[in-house]
Write a protein that holds these residues in place. Structure first.
Motif, PDB file in Angstrom:
ATOM      1  N   LEU A  29       0.838  -1.207   0.000  1.00 59.11           N
ATOM      2  CA  LEU A  29       0.000   0.000   0.000  1.00 59.11           C
ATOM      3  C   LEU A  29       0.869   1.252   0.000  1.00 59.11           C
ATOM      4  N   ALA A  30       1.872   1.288   0.867  1.00 56.91           N
ATOM      5  CA  ALA A  30       2.753   2.456   0.954  1.00 56.91           C
ATOM      6  C   ALA A  30       3.481   2.674  -0.365  1.00 56.91           C
ATOM      7  N   ARG A  31       3.967   1.603  -0.953  1.00 57.34           N
ATOM      8  CA  ARG A  31       4.695   1.712  -2.231  1.00 57.34           C
ATOM      9  C   ARG A  31       3.768   2.213  -3.337  1.00 57.34           C
ATOM     10  N   THR A  32       2.572   1.670  -3.401  1.00 55.36           N
ATOM     11  CA  THR A  32       1.604   2.072  -4.425  1.00 55.36           C
ATOM     12  C   THR A  32       1.211   3.538  -4.262  1.00 55.36           C
ATOM     13  N   GLN A  33       0.954   3.948  -3.029  1.00 58.91           N
ATOM     14  CA  GLN A  33       0.591   5.348  -2.779  1.00 58.91           C
ATOM     15  C   GLN A  33       1.736   6.293  -3.140  1.00 58.91           C
ATOM     16  N   ALA A  34       2.964   5.878  -2.838  1.00 54.02           N
ATOM     17  CA  ALA A  34       4.120   6.712  -3.158  1.00 54.02           C
ATOM     18  C   ALA A  34       4.260   6.894  -4.664  1.00 54.02           C
ATOM     19  N   VAL A  35       4.116   5.812  -5.413  1.00 51.48           N
ATOM     20  CA  VAL A  35       4.262   5.884  -6.876  1.00 51.48           C
ATOM     21  C   VAL A  35       3.089   6.627  -7.508  1.00 51.48           C
ATOM     22  N   ASN A  36       1.875   6.283  -7.121  1.00 42.73           N
ATOM     23  CA  ASN A  36       0.687   6.902  -7.725  1.00 42.73           C
ATOM     24  C   ASN A  36       0.588   8.398  -7.454  1.00 42.73           C
ATOM     25  N   ASN A  37       1.019   8.832  -6.283  1.00 45.41           N
ATOM     26  CA  ASN A  37       0.894  10.246  -5.916  1.00 45.41           C
ATOM     27  C   ASN A  37       2.212  11.002  -6.002  1.00 45.41           C
TER      28      ASN A  37
ATOM     29  N   SER B 165       5.400 -10.404  18.513  1.00 42.77           N
ATOM     30  CA  SER B 165       6.336  -9.276  18.435  1.00 42.77           C
ATOM     31  C   SER B 165       6.677  -9.087  16.959  1.00 42.77           C
ATOM     32  N   LEU B 166       6.756  -7.851  16.530  1.00 40.74           N
ATOM     33  CA  LEU B 166       7.066  -7.507  15.141  1.00 40.74           C
ATOM     34  C   LEU B 166       8.158  -6.455  15.180  1.00 40.74           C
ATOM     35  N   ARG B 167       9.385  -6.854  14.868  1.00 43.92           N
ATOM     36  CA  ARG B 167      10.536  -5.973  14.996  1.00 43.92           C
ATOM     37  C   ARG B 167      11.310  -5.891  13.690  1.00 43.92           C
ATOM     38  N   ALA B 168      11.920  -4.731  13.478  1.00 47.34           N
ATOM     39  CA  ALA B 168      12.689  -4.484  12.262  1.00 47.34           C
ATOM     40  C   ALA B 168      14.176  -4.408  12.594  1.00 47.34           C
ATOM     41  N   THR B 169      14.999  -4.631  11.569  1.00 46.77           N
ATOM     42  CA  THR B 169      16.436  -4.451  11.745  1.00 46.77           C
ATOM     43  C   THR B 169      16.716  -2.967  11.968  1.00 46.77           C
ATOM     44  N   ALA B 170      17.929  -2.663  12.383  1.00 45.03           N
ATOM     45  CA  ALA B 170      18.303  -1.310  12.807  1.00 45.03           C
ATOM     46  C   ALA B 170      17.898  -0.215  11.825  1.00 45.03           C
ATOM     47  N   ALA B 171      18.111  -0.434  10.535  1.00 41.05           N
ATOM     48  CA  ALA B 171      17.825   0.606   9.541  1.00 41.05           C
ATOM     49  C   ALA B 171      16.341   0.964   9.468  1.00 41.05           C
ATOM     50  N   TYR B 172      15.466   0.035   9.845  1.00 43.01           N
ATOM     51  CA  TYR B 172      14.019   0.261   9.706  1.00 43.01           C
ATOM     52  C   TYR B 172      13.286   0.156  11.044  1.00 43.01           C
ATOM     53  N   LYS B 173      14.025   0.311  12.136  1.00 40.86           N
ATOM     54  CA  LYS B 173      13.436   0.193  13.465  1.00 40.86           C
ATOM     55  C   LYS B 173      12.316   1.194  13.689  1.00 40.86           C
ATOM     56  N   SER B 174      12.505   2.413  13.258  1.00 41.80           N
ATOM     57  CA  SER B 174      11.502   3.433  13.537  1.00 41.80           C
ATOM     58  C   SER B 174      10.580   3.707  12.352  1.00 41.80           C
ATOM     59  N   VAL B 175      11.076   3.551  11.125  1.00 38.98           N
ATOM     60  CA  VAL B 175      10.250   3.882   9.959  1.00 38.98           C
ATOM     61  C   VAL B 175      10.741   3.155   8.708  1.00 38.98           C
ATOM     62  N   VAL B 176       9.778   2.785   7.853  1.00 41.61           N
ATOM     63  CA  VAL B 176      10.065   2.276   6.510  1.00 41.61           C
ATOM     64  C   VAL B 176       9.438   3.281   5.558  1.00 41.61           C
ATOM     65  N   ALA B 177      10.262   3.959   4.773  1.00 45.58           N
ATOM     66  CA  ALA B 177       9.742   4.992   3.867  1.00 45.58           C
ATOM     67  C   ALA B 177       9.966   4.588   2.412  1.00 45.58           C
ATOM     68  N   MET B 178       8.998   4.928   1.573  1.00 44.61           N
ATOM     69  CA  MET B 178       9.059   4.658   0.136  1.00 44.61           C
ATOM     70  C   MET B 178       9.175   5.985  -0.612  1.00 44.61           C
ATOM     71  N   THR B 179      10.055   6.015  -1.589  1.00 46.44           N
ATOM     72  CA  THR B 179      10.231   7.205  -2.412  1.00 46.44           C
ATOM     73  C   THR B 179       9.161   7.245  -3.492  1.00 46.44           C
ATOM     74  N   PRO B 180       9.002   8.373  -4.188  1.00 40.95           N
ATOM     75  CA  PRO B 180       8.024   8.456  -5.277  1.00 40.95           C
ATOM     76  C   PRO B 180       8.292   7.452  -6.409  1.00 40.95           C
ATOM     77  N   SER B 181       9.502   6.923  -6.479  1.00 42.43           N
ATOM     78  CA  SER B 181       9.790   5.900  -7.494  1.00 42.43           C
ATOM     79  C   SER B 181       9.461   4.494  -6.986  1.00 42.43           C
TER      80      SER B 181
END
Length: 168
Positions: free
Chosen positions: A51-59, A114-130
């Protein structure tokens, strides 16, 4: 004259066999139930990534997913407390009130997860417009069921590829 029916011995044997079958089946059923819960929960998170990836690309806007216990702001590193998807206009990896549109709110997972991310994505996973990961590095997110030490496979892992695709 002949009386038909079951003797007490036959009834006891049938009950013993039934009890044995139930004793074998219940743990297997529990493992199957936990496995299905893990699969559906990790699929929910993968759908959120899509969803995040699609929204980033579409908008053509940066869109972020972050752990959130209140459904409004990024305030934890524990995704099991819930997460939000929002448009990150200022690219600071944090939702700034109503100025940044909230796309999706996911409530907390059941207490055993429990749902945990590695260090790089611990706080946020962000998608670029591409549609790529904003940090440009791979990572993973691990879902665990923590209350069943007797079950062998109690986790699912999502691999985050730099292209923005996720693999279970």
């Amino acid at each position: 004259m002949r009386i038909s029916g079951l003797s007490i011995t036959e009834i006891v044997v049938v009950l013993a066999i039934s009890a044995l079958l139930i004793a074998v089946a219940v743990p297997s059923y529990r493992a199957l139930t936990i496995s299905n819960q893990l699969s559906s929960t990790i699929n929910l998170f993968v759908a959120t990534l899509a969803l995040a990836r699609t929204q980033a690309v579409n908008n053509t806007q940066r869109v972020a997913i972050c752990a959130s216990s209140n459904g409004q702001q990024c305030n934890t590193e524990q995704y099991e407390q819930g997460w939000i998807v929002f448009v990150d206009h200022n690219q600071n990896n944090s939702r700034e009130g109503f100025a940044e549109t909230l796309i999706w709110v996911q409530e907390a997972l059941p207490a055993a997860f429990s749902l945990r991310a590695t260090a790089a994505y611990k706080s946020v996973v962000a998608m670029t417009p591409s549609g790529r990961l904003a940090r440009g590095i791979s990572g993973n997110i691990t879902l665990c069921f923590e209350r069943e030490p007797s079950i062998i496979r109690v986790q699912r892992i999502v691999l985050l590829d730099t292209s923005g695709l996720s693999i279970i």
